[in-house]
Design a protein around this motif. Structure first.
Motif, PDB file in Angstrom:
ATOM      1  N   ALA A  63       0.728  -1.436  -0.074  1.00  0.00           N
ATOM      2  CA  ALA A  63      -0.192  -0.042  -0.187  1.00  0.00           C
ATOM      3  C   ALA A  63       1.313   1.487   0.111  1.00  0.00           C
ATOM      4  CB  ALA A  63      -0.870  -0.107   1.261  1.00  0.00           C
ATOM      5  N   PHE A  64       2.031   1.223   0.818  1.00  0.00           N
ATOM      6  CA  PHE A  64       2.713   2.554   0.927  1.00  0.00           C
ATOM      7  C   PHE A  64       3.280   2.575  -0.494  1.00  0.00           C
ATOM      8  CE2 PHE A  64       7.346   4.619   1.695  1.00  0.00           C
ATOM      9  CZ  PHE A  64       6.685   5.186   2.396  1.00  0.00           C
ATOM     10  N   VAL A  65       3.802   1.877  -1.224  1.00  0.00           N
ATOM     11  CA  VAL A  65       4.495   1.994  -2.970  1.00  0.00           C
ATOM     12  C   VAL A  65       2.956   2.320  -3.600  1.00  0.00           C
ATOM     13  CG1 VAL A  65       5.676   0.145  -4.786  1.00  0.00           C
ATOM     14  CG2 VAL A  65       6.507   0.257  -2.179  1.00  0.00           C
ATOM     15  N   ALA A  66       1.964   1.414  -3.378  1.00  0.00           N
ATOM     16  CA  ALA A  66       0.710   1.929  -3.849  1.00  0.00           C
ATOM     17  C   ALA A  66       1.061   3.383  -4.124  1.00  0.00           C
ATOM     18  CB  ALA A  66      -0.580   0.925  -3.949  1.00  0.00           C
ATOM     19  N   GLY A  67       0.870   3.692  -2.425  1.00  0.00           N
ATOM     20  CA  GLY A  67       0.320   5.637  -2.845  1.00  0.00           C
ATOM     21  C   GLY A  67       1.493   6.022  -3.356  1.00  0.00           C
ATOM     22  N   LYS A  68       2.899   5.570  -3.034  1.00  0.00           N
ATOM     23  CA  LYS A  68       3.407   7.033  -4.094  1.00  0.00           C
ATOM     24  C   LYS A  68       3.970   6.792  -4.860  1.00  0.00           C
ATOM     25  CE  LYS A  68       8.381   7.167  -2.568  1.00  0.00           C
ATOM     26  NZ  LYS A  68       8.998   6.971  -2.443  1.00  0.00           N
ATOM     27  N   PHE A  69       3.586   5.551  -5.997  1.00  0.00           N
ATOM     28  CA  PHE A  69       2.987   5.303  -7.453  1.00  0.00           C
ATOM     29  C   PHE A  69       2.159   6.080  -8.073  1.00  0.00           C
ATOM     30  CE2 PHE A  69       6.144   1.789  -8.703  1.00  0.00           C
ATOM     31  CZ  PHE A  69       7.070   2.829  -8.076  1.00  0.00           C
ATOM     32  N   ALA A  70       1.438   6.769  -6.954  1.00  0.00           N
ATOM     33  CA  ALA A  70      -0.073   7.557  -7.540  1.00  0.00           C
ATOM     34  C   ALA A  70       0.578   8.195  -7.737  1.00  0.00           C
ATOM     35  CB  ALA A  70      -1.503   7.069  -6.215  1.00  0.00           C
ATOM     36  N   SER A  71       1.393   8.959  -7.183  1.00  0.00           N
ATOM     37  CA  SER A  71       1.748  10.761  -7.237  1.00  0.00           C
ATOM     38  C   SER A  71       3.061  10.801  -9.097  1.00  0.00           C
ATOM     39  CB  SER A  71       2.369  10.616  -6.137  1.00  0.00           C
ATOM     40  OG  SER A  71       4.017  12.559  -6.661  1.00  0.00           O
ATOM     41  N   PRO A  72       2.340  11.681  -9.649  1.00  0.00           N
ATOM     42  CA  PRO A  72       3.336  11.656 -10.755  1.00  0.00           C
ATOM     43  C   PRO A  72       5.195  12.480  -9.606  1.00  0.00           C
ATOM     44  CG  PRO A  72       1.330  13.289 -10.722  1.00  0.00           C
ATOM     45  CD  PRO A  72       1.257  12.432  -9.563  1.00  0.00           C
ATOM     46  N   PHE A  73       5.049  13.612  -9.158  1.00  0.00           N
ATOM     47  CA  PHE A  73       6.244  13.755  -8.479  1.00  0.00           C
ATOM     48  C   PHE A  73       7.248  12.210  -7.830  1.00  0.00           C
ATOM     49  CE2 PHE A  73       9.478  14.617  -5.307  1.00  0.00           C
ATOM     50  CZ  PHE A  73       9.761  15.341  -5.050  1.00  0.00           C
ATOM     51  N   TRP A  74       6.549  11.250  -6.939  1.00  0.00           N
ATOM     52  CA  TRP A  74       7.278  10.184  -7.237  1.00  0.00           C
ATOM     53  C   TRP A  74       7.488   9.300  -8.381  1.00  0.00           C
ATOM     54  CZ3 TRP A  74      10.421  11.438  -3.662  1.00  0.00           C
ATOM     55  CH2 TRP A  74       9.748  12.290  -2.313  1.00  0.00           C
ATOM     56  N   GLN A  75       6.867   9.167  -8.974  1.00  0.00           N
ATOM     57  CA  GLN A  75       6.821   8.645 -10.505  1.00  0.00           C
ATOM     58  C   GLN A  75       8.400   9.640 -11.120  1.00  0.00           C
ATOM     59  OE1 GLN A  75       3.254   8.626 -12.629  1.00  0.00           O
ATOM     60  NE2 GLN A  75       2.444   6.796 -11.734  1.00  0.00           N
ATOM     61  N   TRP A  76       8.564  10.719 -10.842  1.00  0.00           N
ATOM     62  CA  TRP A  76       9.316  11.343 -11.964  1.00  0.00           C
ATOM     63  C   TRP A  76      10.713  10.565 -11.530  1.00  0.00           C
ATOM     64  CZ3 TRP A  76      10.023  11.660 -16.675  1.00  0.00           C
ATOM     65  CH2 TRP A  76       8.614  11.618 -17.334  1.00  0.00           C
ATOM     66  N   TRP A  77      10.411  10.724  -9.851  1.00  0.00           N
ATOM     67  CA  TRP A  77      11.918  10.828  -9.188  1.00  0.00           C
ATOM     68  C   TRP A  77      12.410   9.497  -9.162  1.00  0.00           C
ATOM     69  CZ3 TRP A  77      12.958  14.499  -4.737  1.00  0.00           C
ATOM     70  CH2 TRP A  77      14.024  13.652  -3.941  1.00  0.00           C
ATOM     71  N   ASP A  78      11.138   7.882  -8.722  1.00  0.00           N
ATOM     72  CA  ASP A  78      11.994   6.813  -8.992  1.00  0.00           C
ATOM     73  C   ASP A  78      12.198   6.549 -10.777  1.00  0.00           C
ATOM     74  OD1 ASP A  78      11.149   6.239  -6.706  1.00  0.00           O
ATOM     75  OD2 ASP A  78      10.231   4.819  -6.520  1.00  0.00           O
ATOM     76  N   VAL A  79      12.018   7.456 -11.807  1.00  0.00           N
ATOM     77  CA  VAL A  79      12.059   6.802 -13.359  1.00  0.00           C
ATOM     78  C   VAL A  79      13.794   7.596 -12.952  1.00  0.00           C
ATOM     79  CG1 VAL A  79      12.212   7.863 -15.429  1.00  0.00           C
ATOM     80  CG2 VAL A  79      10.346   5.905 -14.145  1.00  0.00           C
ATOM     81  N   LEU A  80      13.602   8.883 -13.122  1.00  0.00           N
ATOM     82  CA  LEU A  80      15.189  10.175 -12.787  1.00  0.00           C
ATOM     83  C   LEU A  80      16.108   8.903 -11.842  1.00  0.00           C
ATOM     84  CD1 LEU A  80      15.642  12.301 -13.900  1.00  0.00           C
ATOM     85  CD2 LEU A  80      15.572  13.061 -12.021  1.00  0.00           C
ATOM     86  N   MET A  81      15.956   8.964 -10.742  1.00  0.00           N
ATOM     87  CA  MET A  81      16.831   7.868  -9.972  1.00  0.00           C
ATOM     88  C   MET A  81      17.484   5.983 -10.961  1.00  0.00           C
ATOM     89  SD  MET A  81      16.858   7.212  -6.329  1.00  0.00           S
ATOM     90  CE  MET A  81      15.264   6.034  -5.998  1.00  0.00           C
ATOM     91  N   LEU A  82      16.168   5.810 -11.853  1.00  0.00           N
ATOM     92  CA  LEU A  82      16.708   4.296 -12.185  1.00  0.00           C
ATOM     93  C   LEU A  82      17.545   4.678 -13.678  1.00  0.00           C
ATOM     94  CD1 LEU A  82      15.334   1.327 -13.341  1.00  0.00           C
ATOM     95  CD2 LEU A  82      14.084   2.689 -13.967  1.00  0.00           C
ATOM     96  N   TRP A  83      17.113   6.705 -13.882  1.00  0.00           N
ATOM     97  CA  TRP A  83      17.804   6.404 -15.253  1.00  0.00           C
ATOM     98  C   TRP A  83      19.595   6.458 -14.990  1.00  0.00           C
ATOM     99  CZ3 TRP A  83      16.549   6.705 -21.229  1.00  0.00           C
ATOM    100  CH2 TRP A  83      14.936   6.481 -20.995  1.00  0.00           C
ATOM    101  N   LEU A  84      19.588   7.329 -14.612  1.00  0.00           N
ATOM    102  CA  LEU A  84      21.131   7.940 -13.846  1.00  0.00           C
ATOM    103  C   LEU A  84      21.825   6.881 -13.102  1.00  0.00           C
ATOM    104  CD1 LEU A  84      20.163  11.535 -12.278  1.00  0.00           C
ATOM    105  CD2 LEU A  84      20.680  10.767 -14.676  1.00  0.00           C
ATOM    106  N   ALA A  85      21.011   6.215 -12.175  1.00  0.00           N
ATOM    107  CA  ALA A  85      21.500   4.803 -11.411  1.00  0.00           C
ATOM    108  C   ALA A  85      21.971   4.388 -12.303  1.00  0.00           C
ATOM    109  CB  ALA A  85      21.276   4.838 -10.225  1.00  0.00           C
ATOM    110  N   PHE A  86      21.352   3.681 -13.565  1.00  0.00           N
ATOM    111  CA  PHE A  86      21.617   2.364 -14.090  1.00  0.00           C
ATOM    112  C   PHE A  86      22.362   2.493 -15.103  1.00  0.00           C
ATOM    113  CE2 PHE A  86      18.688  -0.536 -12.995  1.00  0.00           C
ATOM    114  CZ  PHE A  86      19.384  -1.886 -13.626  1.00  0.00           C
ATOM    115  N   LEU A  87      22.625   4.562 -15.676  1.00  0.00           N
ATOM    116  CA  LEU A  87      23.630   4.667 -16.895  1.00  0.00           C
ATOM    117  C   LEU A  87      24.964   4.651 -15.952  1.00  0.00           C
ATOM    118  CD1 LEU A  87      21.533   6.891 -18.575  1.00  0.00           C
ATOM    119  CD2 LEU A  87      22.274   4.905 -19.809  1.00  0.00           C
ATOM    120  N   HIS A  88      25.078   5.643 -14.982  1.00  0.00           N
ATOM    121  CA  HIS A  88      26.232   5.911 -14.142  1.00  0.00           C
ATOM    122  C   HIS A  88      27.012   4.407 -14.076  1.00  0.00           C
ATOM    123  CE1 HIS A  88      28.250   7.902 -10.586  1.00  0.00           C
ATOM    124  NE2 HIS A  88      28.385   6.361 -10.468  1.00  0.00           N
TER     125      HIS A  88
END
Ligand code: HEM
Length: 152
Positions: A63-88
């Motif tokens: 439920a905690f994760v579902a709540g965060k993924f309901a927000s575009p802010f946290w979606q973009w936070w996590d996607v940015l982290m995913l892209w930057l960390a994987f490419l890094h």
């Protein structure tokens, strides 16, 4: 300079440099720039997920994760982290492979596999974040049934 010695770090190039895009330089710059952004993203992530919630790490559930993924802010936070960390991470692995793997075929194969895995993980991760639906497959027996009925 003999074959078994290295030139001093600031020795000018004896062969003319390519005039085009210097990918090795931009890779070097990227490691520093992404490192600075990752400090904010990773420590913000740990703070918000593990430190701030009442009950600490015990509060982390579906439920905690579902709540965060309901927000575009946290979606973009996590996607940015995913892209930057994987490419890094992939670019760092490329550097390590190029430094240590002497066999040309093995080196090229390992670097190619690193980039392929990175591309697959970035695409899958991005899809998961933006298409995540906590009500997918929820039926009357599920604990989320009432919440999903209300949201529908
Ligand atoms: C707090 C966030 C991070 C910072 C500030 C950071 C910073 C750096 C910097 C400045 C370098 C270049 C080092 C050099 O050229 O000598 C580097 C290399 C590297 N980083 Fe990160 N990094 C961070 C997170 C990560 C993460 C999350 C991963 C894995 C996904 C990762 C994997 C690597 C790898 C594999 C290297 C190459 C190491 C080498 O060349 O020996 N880093 N990091």
């Amino acid at each position: 300079m003999t074959a078994d010695s290295l030139a001093a770090p600031r020795t000018p190039h004896s062969v003319p440099r390519n005039k085009g895009l210097n990918l090795e330089k931009w890779g070097w710059v990227y490691m520093r720039a992404s490192g600075v952004v990752l400090i904010v993203l990773i420590f913000g992530h740990l703070l918000v997920n593990l430190v701030l919630p009442e009950g600490g790490v015990q509060a982390l559930n579906f439920a905690f994760v579902a709540g965060k993924f309901a927000s575009p802010f946290w979606q973009w936070w996590d996607v940015l982290m995913l892209w930057l960390a994987f490419l890094h991470g992939a670019n760092g692995m490329r550097t390590i492979i190029n430094d240590y793997v002497l066999n040309r075929t093995a080196r090229k194969t390992l670097v190619a596999v690193t980039w392929i895995v990175t591309a697959v993980m970035i695409v899958l991760g991005t899809l998961v974040v933006f298409t995540f639906d906590p009500c997918l497959g929820v039926n009357p027996e599920s604990t989320l049934w009432e919440m999903c009925q209300a949201a529908a």
